[in-house]
Design an enzyme around this catalytic site. Structure first.
Site, PDB file in Angstrom:
ATOM      1  N   ARG A  66       0.813  -1.218   0.000  1.00 16.88           N
ATOM      2  CA  ARG A  66       0.000   0.000   0.000  1.00 16.88           C
ATOM      3  C   ARG A  66       0.847   1.270   0.000  1.00 16.88           C
ATOM      4  NH1 ARG A  66      -2.700  -3.865   2.859  1.00 16.88           N
ATOM      5  NH2 ARG A  66      -1.642  -3.252   4.757  1.00 16.88           N
ATOM      6  N   GLU A 103       4.820  -7.400  13.934  1.00 25.12           N
ATOM      7  CA  GLU A 103       3.983  -7.671  15.099  1.00 25.12           C
ATOM      8  C   GLU A 103       3.512  -9.118  15.126  1.00 25.12           C
ATOM      9  OE1 GLU A 103       1.326  -5.259  12.226  1.00 25.12           O
ATOM     10  OE2 GLU A 103       3.431  -5.432  12.711  1.00 25.12           O
TER      11      GLU A 103
END
Length: 178
Positions: A66, A103
């Protein structure tokens, strides 16, 4: 009487979609693709993400995937070039390579060794700053190439994950804190 202009936070809240339990249970994913699809939304986030860095960069680096949308639009808007920082195995020529922690796992980013001249000032753009792994890796890659990171612009910053702290010494501009 003219109405108050819409804040960037209000625009992002209005145009984004929240997807529950994505990419895994318990996570609410804020999907920015409706913002990219909206002509005024895209123009507004691009204008606001680059504004603090005006005149401070020569080229824009977009992070897969993105970040490519933001970087291409911002490069066009500013008359600069764009380089892509990609996931491992996607670039055909000799690369700088950096491994990092996410993460929810690990990853590797790559940058063509000859995409950027030493001393070039680079603005890094991505959609989200979470743990700082991806953006930090991009900054290290640019350092390996001899470039100077002029700043980092992101649309969303997930504050509780502490990514900004891992980018010490780098100027970070987030449009929305989540």
């Amino acid at each position: 009487m003219n109405p108050e202009p819409e804040t960037i936070n209000d625009l992002l809240d209005r145009l984004s979609e929240i997807v529950p339990d994505y990419p895994s249970a318990g996570i609410s994913f804020k999907d920015l693709t409706p913002v990219f699809a909206d002509p005024q939304g895209l123009r507004r986030i691009v204008d606001e993400i680059i504004a603090p860095f005006a005149g401070q960069f020569d080229v824009i680096a977009g992070l897969e995937a993105r970040g490519f949308v933001l970087a291409a639009a911002a490069a066009y808007a500013t008359g600069t070039g764009m380089i892509t920082i990609r996931k491992a195995g996607k670039l055909p020529r000799a690369v700088h390579r950096d491994d990092y922690t996410l993460e929810y796992g690990t990853g590797t980013l790559e940058l063509h060794r000859d995409d950027i001249a030493p001393g070039t000032r680079v603005l890094i753009l991505d959609d989200v700053l979470a743990t700082g792994g991806t953006v930090g890796s991009a900054a290290r890659l640019l350092g390996m190439a001899g470039a100077h990171v002029a700043g980092i612009g992101v649309v969303l910053e997930l504050q509780e994950l502490g990514g900004r702290e891992k980018l010490e010494g780098l100027e970070v501009h987030s449009l929305q804190l989540v």
